[in-house]
Design a protein around this motif. Structure first.
Motif, PDB file in Angstrom:
ATOM      1  N   GLY A   1     -22.652 -70.172 -92.956  1.00  0.00           N
ATOM      2  CA  GLY A   1     -22.321 -70.158 -91.539  1.00  0.00           C
ATOM      3  C   GLY A   1     -20.843 -69.940 -91.303  1.00  0.00           C
ATOM      4  N   PHE A   2     -20.018 -70.655 -92.049  1.00  0.00           N
ATOM      5  CA  PHE A   2     -18.568 -70.487 -91.892  1.00  0.00           C
ATOM      6  C   PHE A   2     -18.148 -69.062 -92.221  1.00  0.00           C
ATOM      7  CE2 PHE A   2     -17.400 -74.352 -90.422  1.00  0.00           C
ATOM      8  CZ  PHE A   2     -17.553 -75.432 -91.278  1.00  0.00           C
ATOM      9  N   LEU A   3     -18.740 -68.540 -93.289  1.00  0.00           N
ATOM     10  CA  LEU A   3     -18.388 -67.189 -93.692  1.00  0.00           C
ATOM     11  C   LEU A   3     -18.786 -66.187 -92.616  1.00  0.00           C
ATOM     12  CD1 LEU A   3     -16.937 -66.191 -96.113  1.00  0.00           C
ATOM     13  CD2 LEU A   3     -19.100 -65.777 -97.248  1.00  0.00           C
ATOM     14  N   TYR A   4     -19.935 -66.437 -92.024  1.00  0.00           N
ATOM     15  CA  TYR A   4     -20.382 -65.553 -90.952  1.00  0.00           C
ATOM     16  C   TYR A   4     -19.434 -65.620 -89.771  1.00  0.00           C
ATOM     17  CZ  TYR A   4     -23.115 -63.674 -87.148  1.00  0.00           C
ATOM     18  OH  TYR A   4     -23.529 -62.965 -86.058  1.00  0.00           O
ATOM     19  N   LEU A   5     -19.017 -66.853 -89.442  1.00  0.00           N
ATOM     20  CA  LEU A   5     -18.083 -66.992 -88.332  1.00  0.00           C
ATOM     21  C   LEU A   5     -16.786 -66.282 -88.614  1.00  0.00           C
ATOM     22  CD1 LEU A   5     -18.473 -70.692 -87.222  1.00  0.00           C
ATOM     23  CD2 LEU A   5     -19.193 -68.639 -86.036  1.00  0.00           C
ATOM     24  N   ALA A   6     -16.380 -66.283 -89.866  1.00  0.00           N
ATOM     25  CA  ALA A   6     -15.105 -65.655 -90.186  1.00  0.00           C
ATOM     26  C   ALA A   6     -15.201 -64.143 -90.230  1.00  0.00           C
ATOM     27  CB  ALA A   6     -14.607 -66.187 -91.532  1.00  0.00           C
ATOM     28  N   THR A   7     -16.294 -63.640 -90.826  1.00  0.00           N
ATOM     29  CA  THR A   7     -16.337 -62.206 -91.068  1.00  0.00           C
ATOM     30  C   THR A   7     -17.317 -61.458 -90.183  1.00  0.00           C
ATOM     31  OG1 THR A   7     -18.049 -62.480 -92.710  1.00  0.00           O
ATOM     32  CG2 THR A   7     -15.784 -62.515 -93.497  1.00  0.00           C
ATOM     33  N   GLY A   8     -18.292 -62.150 -89.612  1.00  0.00           N
ATOM     34  CA  GLY A   8     -19.244 -61.473 -88.757  1.00  0.00           C
ATOM     35  C   GLY A   8     -20.329 -60.746 -89.501  1.00  0.00           C
ATOM     36  N   SER A   9     -20.451 -60.956 -90.806  1.00  0.00           N
ATOM     37  CA  SER A   9     -21.487 -60.236 -91.536  1.00  0.00           C
ATOM     38  C   SER A   9     -22.119 -61.163 -92.557  1.00  0.00           C
ATOM     39  CB  SER A   9     -20.870 -59.028 -92.231  1.00  0.00           C
ATOM     40  OG  SER A   9     -21.801 -58.455 -93.111  1.00  0.00           O
ATOM     41  N   LEU A  10     -23.367 -60.840 -92.925  1.00  0.00           N
ATOM     42  CA  LEU A  10     -24.027 -61.640 -93.951  1.00  0.00           C
ATOM     43  C   LEU A  10     -24.241 -60.853 -95.227  1.00  0.00           C
ATOM     44  CD1 LEU A  10     -26.742 -63.396 -91.825  1.00  0.00           C
ATOM     45  CD2 LEU A  10     -24.851 -64.492 -92.967  1.00  0.00           C
ATOM     46  N   ASN A  11     -23.948 -59.577 -95.202  1.00  0.00           N
ATOM     47  CA  ASN A  11     -24.200 -58.731 -96.351  1.00  0.00           C
ATOM     48  C   ASN A  11     -23.082 -58.921 -97.365  1.00  0.00           C
ATOM     49  OD1 ASN A  11     -23.861 -56.173 -97.936  1.00  0.00           O
ATOM     50  ND2 ASN A  11     -25.775 -55.762 -96.906  1.00  0.00           N
ATOM     51  N   MET A  12     -23.454 -59.133 -98.614  1.00  0.00           N
ATOM     52  CA  MET A  12     -22.459 -59.493 -99.626  1.00  0.00           C
ATOM     53  C   MET A  12     -21.373 -58.428 -99.777  1.00  0.00           C
ATOM     54  SD  MET A  12     -24.536 -61.203-102.743  1.00  0.00           S
ATOM     55  CE  MET A  12     -25.697 -62.507-102.514  1.00  0.00           C
ATOM     56  N   ALA A  13     -21.801 -57.189 -99.885  1.00  0.00           N
ATOM     57  CA  ALA A  13     -20.804 -56.142-100.091  1.00  0.00           C
ATOM     58  C   ALA A  13     -19.908 -55.992 -98.874  1.00  0.00           C
ATOM     59  CB  ALA A  13     -21.511 -54.817-100.391  1.00  0.00           C
ATOM     60  N   ASP A  14     -20.517 -56.162 -97.694  1.00  0.00           N
ATOM     61  CA  ASP A  14     -19.759 -56.027 -96.459  1.00  0.00           C
ATOM     62  C   ASP A  14     -18.709 -57.121 -96.332  1.00  0.00           C
ATOM     63  OD1 ASP A  14     -20.490 -55.920 -92.950  1.00  0.00           O
ATOM     64  OD2 ASP A  14     -19.379 -54.505 -94.202  1.00  0.00           O
ATOM     65  N   VAL A  15     -19.125 -58.349 -96.627  1.00  0.00           N
ATOM     66  CA  VAL A  15     -18.187 -59.471 -96.548  1.00  0.00           C
ATOM     67  C   VAL A  15     -17.033 -59.238 -97.496  1.00  0.00           C
ATOM     68  CG1 VAL A  15     -17.908 -61.913 -97.025  1.00  0.00           C
ATOM     69  CG2 VAL A  15     -19.904 -61.123 -95.810  1.00  0.00           C
ATOM     70  N   ARG A  16     -17.361 -58.720 -98.681  1.00  0.00           N
ATOM     71  CA  ARG A  16     -16.302 -58.469 -99.649  1.00  0.00           C
ATOM     72  C   ARG A  16     -15.278 -57.488 -99.126  1.00  0.00           C
ATOM     73  NH1 ARG A  16     -15.988 -58.418-105.483  1.00  0.00           N
ATOM     74  NH2 ARG A  16     -14.026 -57.369-105.960  1.00  0.00           N
ATOM     75  N   ALA A  17     -15.774 -56.507 -98.372  1.00  0.00           N
ATOM     76  CA  ALA A  17     -14.847 -55.516 -97.819  1.00  0.00           C
ATOM     77  C   ALA A  17     -14.013 -56.102 -96.693  1.00  0.00           C
ATOM     78  CB  ALA A  17     -15.639 -54.309 -97.325  1.00  0.00           C
ATOM     79  N   ILE A  18     -14.632 -57.008 -95.905  1.00  0.00           N
ATOM     80  CA  ILE A  18     -13.933 -57.529 -94.731  1.00  0.00           C
ATOM     81  C   ILE A  18     -12.914 -58.604 -95.083  1.00  0.00           C
ATOM     82  CG2 ILE A  18     -14.248 -58.771 -92.559  1.00  0.00           C
ATOM     83  CD1 ILE A  18     -16.915 -57.499 -92.286  1.00  0.00           C
ATOM     84  N   LEU A  19     -13.226 -59.415 -96.114  1.00  0.00           N
ATOM     85  CA  LEU A  19     -12.389 -60.590 -96.388  1.00  0.00           C
ATOM     86  C   LEU A  19     -10.896 -60.303 -96.539  1.00  0.00           C
ATOM     87  CD1 LEU A  19     -14.303 -63.030 -98.725  1.00  0.00           C
ATOM     88  CD2 LEU A  19     -13.357 -63.478 -96.496  1.00  0.00           C
ATOM     89  N   PRO A  20     -10.511 -59.282 -97.301  1.00  0.00           N
ATOM     90  CA  PRO A  20      -9.066 -59.077 -97.476  1.00  0.00           C
ATOM     91  C   PRO A  20      -8.357 -58.728 -96.172  1.00  0.00           C
ATOM     92  CG  PRO A  20     -10.291 -57.880 -99.136  1.00  0.00           C
ATOM     93  CD  PRO A  20     -11.283 -58.366 -98.145  1.00  0.00           C
ATOM     94  N   LEU A  21      -9.130 -58.323 -95.134  1.00  0.00           N
ATOM     95  CA  LEU A  21      -8.492 -57.902 -93.894  1.00  0.00           C
ATOM     96  C   LEU A  21      -8.205 -59.068 -92.966  1.00  0.00           C
ATOM     97  CD1 LEU A  21     -10.942 -54.944 -93.272  1.00  0.00           C
ATOM     98  CD2 LEU A  21      -8.698 -54.825 -94.344  1.00  0.00           C
ATOM     99  N   LEU A  22      -8.703 -60.250 -93.322  1.00  0.00           N
ATOM    100  CA  LEU A  22      -8.562 -61.376 -92.411  1.00  0.00           C
ATOM    101  C   LEU A  22      -7.122 -61.866 -92.396  1.00  0.00           C
ATOM    102  CD1 LEU A  22     -11.765 -63.400 -93.232  1.00  0.00           C
ATOM    103  CD2 LEU A  22     -11.336 -61.955 -91.255  1.00  0.00           C
ATOM    104  N   PRO A  23      -6.678 -62.378 -91.238  1.00  0.00           N
ATOM    105  CA  PRO A  23      -5.287 -62.852 -91.139  1.00  0.00           C
ATOM    106  C   PRO A  23      -5.014 -64.100 -91.968  1.00  0.00           C
ATOM    107  CG  PRO A  23      -6.484 -63.277 -89.111  1.00  0.00           C
ATOM    108  CD  PRO A  23      -7.372 -62.443 -89.941  1.00  0.00           C
ATOM    109  N   HIS A  24      -5.932 -65.064 -91.944  1.00  0.00           N
ATOM    110  CA  HIS A  24      -5.715 -66.219 -92.806  1.00  0.00           C
ATOM    111  C   HIS A  24      -7.039 -66.676 -93.371  1.00  0.00           C
ATOM    112  CE1 HIS A  24      -7.276 -68.840 -89.642  1.00  0.00           C
ATOM    113  NE2 HIS A  24      -6.474 -68.191 -88.806  1.00  0.00           N
ATOM    114  N   TYR A  25      -6.946 -67.470 -94.451  1.00  0.00           N
ATOM    115  CA  TYR A  25      -8.144 -67.720 -95.240  1.00  0.00           C
ATOM    116  C   TYR A  25      -8.695 -69.112 -95.109  1.00  0.00           C
ATOM    117  CZ  TYR A  25      -7.421 -63.299 -97.566  1.00  0.00           C
ATOM    118  OH  TYR A  25      -7.281 -61.982 -97.849  1.00  0.00           O
TER     119      TYR A  25
END
Lengths: 508, 496, 124
Positions: free
Chosen positions: B182-206
């Motif tokens: 749930g937290f990951l979804y809130l942060a990245t907006g996706s549930l797909n593993m490959a997609d989340v991997r692509a989005i994570l580095p773009l986030l402002p803070h972790y």
């Protein structure tokens, strides 16, 4: 040294593995079972003999089997050192097998199938150790040897035997794990594990402190099997095994594999240059010297014949290690020659101890009065072998001691020379009383009548031919190799070839 | 046509098998077993064929229902996934073959639902492995877990209590994982593993992904019995039936470990390596290795000893994951394979002992065991030597890679722990081996006589899987370089 | 701050945390297994509520297309995805509760009690 591809090393290792399977399958037919053992021994020896001329001509047979880990292949290479050790062990296996047949049948021992099958696997592992071309292959066969010898140590299955087996495993498994760690570290440092004459681990590849620690690890791993003090404790306890097993453990397989490991590590992993630069040879030499003297002194206190022989073995193994540590041409050659000569002499002594046990049920030295009159041939062989261990010419013990002493003088280490002399005197010291008792004293009156009605004939003569012939053969071998060190097996040439290759870094 | 749908083939076939086996089994009892054999057999073949295909042709992606990712649920058949699925289905097939006689003896009236639940368990595990969607992972995780609770409960008298405690802890773990997703979804907006991997580095803070990772690690750690979250395991494995523990022990925790690897390396990737979670994984694993081995030494029941040993072995996998290096990864994945095969052999042997002698207690064991069941004892000996880490068996090579990984990480205490654990394993395994081979049978004490017909070797349907798995331990050891080069190295995640 | 402002901000999440703590506290502190099962359900429900709550948006309505709102614009409807995920999670929770209760019935039948202390005694 040029290498050429050949399957002979593989067959030499595999023939006794196959034989062990056949032995397990023929447990109901003892003669067939013994046939497998003897024929495998013969085949193995013949195969290794064919490798000798090649090794002498600087050509090394190599069999690269398959990758056992990424970047490391399971490789068997018959270089002079490997051929030397394999020759010693396979030749002595033949006589040990004959002796075992006589011994086991003479005592109607149980579990003979397991015994012979494990023996075959042991010899397979020993030849594998001899021919291992890199550290990982070496460790694999080294551990196989540990596991294969365990059922032999606990053969009698009495509580003492089981606890002796536990002690044996505790020592050897720990050593195996230490060797694994050392091997992994070496691989991580240098990216290779292949044995190279003159060593591949040195100041270019690793900082000095790392080399020292690695050396300590390697030596701890090898020291258990080569019974360097203080890691020698398993050896006297393992005497609980039947005598052919002790003969195997002390002359052929386990302990010689240990000192072989020391020579490989000293000569082919670290190399003389690295060792002398770091001063590590001094520590090794001190440890070996101490063991030599201490073990010889402890041997005096043992009344059980096999235990005295065990301590004598511990002492003599340190001759080999000290010779390796001195790192001169003569000392290296001498240490290898001593590997072979101690093997033949010690195996004779153990065979005699076993013969005494089978025929007269005597295990203690204090019971051996006048035994020579009852078993003349046996005690004759005993005398020959013990004099050889003391370093008397014309036995092969004298030849190896000569080179060891020469090596000590070459290295300008008069202390080592003195130690060799002293240990020789001590050897004489603990063997002569046995000879005196056996030959010069009158036999003790039997305390109680013989309680084993199934022994054929009276006990007043030598044991059966199966037992007596092998010990006569090994005693004769000691004599012949003392007179003509290079006869048949070219031990002398091989030993010098090895020491050359170690000291000159592989260029012939 | 089947080829297109390949990635879902294995979970679906096992699910279909589970559903079909119940009515068929209620009609004719033996049919349920037949369906189980067919389903697991088909899955093994499919996994093998798939692995070969994927190694040559590259990974396959499949969108469930035709909905494209990242909106739809995606299944990914890459070399690592198929490798783990092959292990899971292979062991599952072997245990299914084995289960007939054992179930007849231990829970005769339950065997129809038992087969169905076992198929559900395997379906859940293979779904967990093949899926490429975080929430779908949760769904299959729960399918597998619920089936596991049932497998545990169908055991001896105390089994339901152990099953309930497993349920409680397992659900807490799954809930943690769900919260993490749930937290990951809130942060990245996706549930797909490959997609989340692509989005994570773009986030402002972790901050949010960090919490998510912690929760997911705790959740999956509970499922894989990482110390100190292992407390459910000893009771569950001990009180389950022989077949139950044979299904659970080799593969249950491993797939959770694989899921952890996927999340850790595949979803979070380089973002995670900077965090101290790796160090904590290593510490927890080391504690697990030591505590598991020490506790195993103190046990008097064979199954409980093997259960604690499993805790220690999972520690090796956790160590490999936590080191976050290529060698650590190789060691962990290879150990998934090795431990599955070794533990399966050991549990199947203990089941055979229970079948012939009615008990798995170590204390009364003596050499009657070995005389009555020579081949079974031999298989046990080979597996035991492998657990200790003696070459050329498989266990030695797991330790080789892990030792290399620890040395590369320049961590001496870890190397010492690996070495020490080998020796500890030797202590408790040789305790059993000594009794099996050396302890003389005496009239008063000793294993109670065989409960039924003839004392003798295990029946062929039980013996053959044991022998094949035992032989596998040896062969995998010899072939380990091939496995590493051809399969595992391809799967090393980038950025390690 | 009024109640509705509190709930509209992060306040709702504090309530969720409270529920989670109640659930975990019940698991740890209660010795009756049935109460543990109930606490487990509370824990799972809390997580379900968390997801549902994370789907809300300001001034948005339920995610059913309302013709009166004109063309579909995402900010007018709350996020439907967490709701669908939670449908699955509710099913899982129900199944888990079912299995838990079945197990507890079996335990009660065999041991006659659901209290932890007594149960451990009778298990020996």
């Amino acid at each position: 040294m040029e290498t050429y591809g050949s399957w002979v090393p593989v067959w030499a290792v595999a023939c006794s593995l196959a034989a062990s399977g056949m032995i397990l399958a023929s447990s109901r037919r003892p003669n067939l079972r013994e046939f497998w053992t003897l024929s495998a021994a013969g085949v193995k020896f013949a195969l290794i003999l064919t490798l000798v001329p090649e090794a002498l001509a600087h050509r090394v047979a190599e069999a690269r089997l398959f990758a056992i880990a990424p970047g490391i292949d399971l490789t068997l290479r018959a270089d002079p050192l490997g051929v030397f050790f394999a020759l010693v062990s396979s030749a002595l296996w033949i006589v040990t097998s004959c002796y075992s047949v006589g011994y086991m049948r003479g005592l109607s021992e149980h579990k003979q199938t397991r015994y012979f099958a494990c023996f075959a696997v042991c010899l397979s592992s020993t030849v594998g150790i001899a021919f291992a071309a890199n550290l990982l292959t070496f460790v694999i066969f080294y551990e196989m040897l540990t596991i294969a010898t365990y059922p032999l140590v606990i053969h009698k299955e009495t509580p003492e035997a089981v606890s002796a087996g536990r002690k044996y495993l505790a020592y050897t498994l720990t050593a195996g794990v230490v060797l694994l760690v050392a091997t992994a570290w070496t691989y991580e440092l240098t990216g290779t594990l292949e044995f190279r004459p003159g060593g591949f681990l040195g100041s270019e590849t690793a900082p000095a402190a790392t080399c020292v620690w690695l050396f300590v690890l390697f030596m701890s791993g090898a020291a258990v099997k080569s019974a360097l003090m203080p890691l020698h404790g398993w050896l006297p306890t393992a005497m609980i095994a039947p005598t052919p097993v002790s003969a195997l453990l002390h002359a052929v397989a386990v302990v010689k594999a240990g000192v072989f490991a020391v020579i490989r590590i000293v000569g082919f992993v670290f190399g003389p240059a690295t060792l002398s630069a770091l001063g590590l040879q001094t520590y090794l030499a001190c440890l070996a010297g101490l063991t030599m003297i201490l073990a010889s002194v402890l041997a005096f206190h043992q009344d059980n014949l096999k235990r005295r022989l065990a301590y004598s073995t511990i002492g003599h193994l340190s001759y080999i290690v000290l010779g390796a540590a001195l790192l001169t041409p003569a000392s290296l050659a001498g240490s290898l020659l001593h590997l072979a000569s101690h093997a033949t002499m010690k195996i004779t002594l153990f065979f005699c101890a076993g013969a005494l046990h089978v025929q007269l049920h005597k295990e203690k030295i204090s019971e051996l009065d006048g035994v020579a009159r009852q078993m003349p041939w046996t005690m004759g062989a005993f005398a020959v072998a013990s004099l050889g261990l003391a370093g008397l010419p014309p036995l092969n013990g004298f030849v190896s001691k000569w080179y060891l002493g020469l090596g000590a003088l070459q290295a300008a280490q008069p202390l080592a020379f003195a130690l060799f002399l002293l240990a020789g005197l001590l050897s004489a010291g603990y063997f002569l009383p046995i000879l005196y008792r056996a030959f010069c004293r009158a036999p003790q009156p039997e305390a109680e009548p013989s309680q084993t009605p199934h022994q054929e004939g009276d006990s007043g003569h030598d044991a059966s031919a199966w037992i007596t012939f092998p010990l006569l053969i090994t005693a004769a071998l000691s004599l012949i190799l003392g007179l003509f060190p290079n006869l048949l097996f070219h031990f002398w040439s091989l030993a010098h070839l090895v020491s050359d290759s170690i000291l000159n870094g592989g260029s012939p | 046509m089947i080829g297109e749908h390949f990635p879902v083939l294995i979970p679906v076939s096992l699910l279909v098998g589970a559903v079909v086996s119940v009515p068929l089994g209620l009609w004719r009892g033996s049919l349920s077993r037949l369906v189980a054999l067919l389903a697991t057999g088909f899955s093994v073949v499919a996994a093998g064929v798939g692995l070969r295909h994927v190694l040559r042709a590259g990974e396959m992606r499949y969108s469930l229902g035709g909905w494209p990712p990242p909106i739809g649920i995606e299944y990914v058949a890459d070399p690592l996934a198929l490798f783990v699925v092959l292990v899971v289905t292979g062991v599952g097939f072997a245990v299914t073959v084995y289960s007939k006689r054992s179930l007849e003896r231990e829970s005769p009236q339950n065997h129809v639902p038992f087969n169905a639940v076992a198929l559900l368990f395997l379906a859940g595990l293979s779904g967990m492995v093949m899926t490429g969607d975080l929430f779908n992972l949760y769904v299959f995780l729960e399918i597998a877990s619920l089936a596991a609770y049932a497998l545990v409960a169908a055991g001896e008298k105390r089994a339901p209590v152990a099953a309930f405690r497993y349920l409680v802890l397992g659900t807490v773990g799954a809930s943690c994982y769900l919260l993490g997703v749930g937290f990951l979804y809130l942060a990245t907006g996706s549930l797909n593993m490959a997609d989340v991997r692509a989005i994570l580095p773009l986030l402002p803070h972790y901050r949010l992904p960090f919490i998510a990772l912690c929760l997911m690690v705790i959740g999956l750690g509970l499922k894989m019995a990482l110390f100190p979250l292992h407390v459910w395991l000893p009771d569950a494995y001990t009180y389950a039936s022989s077949v139950g523990s044979a299904y659970l022990a080799p593969v249950g925790t491993k797939v959770a470990a694989y899921a952890l690897m996927r999340v850790w390396f595949g979803v979070f990737g380089p973002v995670a390596y900077a965090l101290p979670i790796g160090a904590m994984l290593v510490v927890a694993s080391v504690a697990g290795i030591l505590v598991g081995s020490i506790m195993a030494m103190a046990q008097n029941d064979l199954k409980r000893m093997l259960a604690y040993s499993s805790v220690a072995q999972v520690g090796y996998i956790g160590l490999g994951i936590g080191l976050a290096s290529p060698l650590g990864f190789i060691g962990a994945v290879l150990h998934i394979l090795n431990h599955a095969v070794m533990k399966a052999t050991l549990f199947l042997v203990s089941g055979a002992l229970a079948y012939r002698f009615g008990t798995t207690s170590i204390l009364p064991m003596d050499d009657r065991l070995r005389r009555a069941m020579p081949w079974t004892s031999a298989a046990f000996a080979v597996a035991a030597l492998s657990m200790i880490g003696l070459p050329p068996t498989a266990g030695f090579f797991s330790k080789w890679y892990l030792a290399l990984a620890c040395l590369k990480a320049e961590s001496w205490p870890l190397v010492a722990v690996i070495a020490l654990s080998s020796l500890l394993n030797a202590v408790y395994f040789f305790r059993v081996l000594e009794r099996m081979y050396l302890r003389k049978a005496s009239a008063e004490e000793g294993i109670p006589g065989p409960p039924a017909s003839n004392p003798g070797e295990a029946p062929p349907s039980m013996l053959i899987p044991i022998l094949i798995l035992g032989l596998g331990v040896l062969l995998i050891g010899l072939a380990n370089a091939w496995i590493v080069e051809k399969v595992i190295k391809l799967a090393i995640p980038s950025g390690l | 701050m009024s109640l509705s402002e509190f709930l509209a901000g992060y306040g709702a999440y504090y309530l969720i945390i409270g529920l989670i703590l109640i659930g975990i506290g019940g698991l740890l502190l209660k010795s009756n297994y049935f109460k543990k099962a109930i606490s487990l359900t509370i824990l799972q429900s809390a997580i379900i509520l968390f997801y549902v709550m994370s789907a809300t948006k300001r001034d948005a309505t339920v995610p059913v297309i309302d013709a009166g709102l004109g063309a579909i614009q995402p900010e007018q409807y709350i996020n439907p995805l967490p709701h669908t995920l939670m449908l699955t999670a509710i099913v899982v929770s129900v199944a888990t509760s079912g299995v838990a209760i079945a197990l507890l019935m079996l335990v009660y039948r065999r041991f006659g009690t659901l209290e932890e202390g007594e149960l451990l005694e009778r298990m020996r």
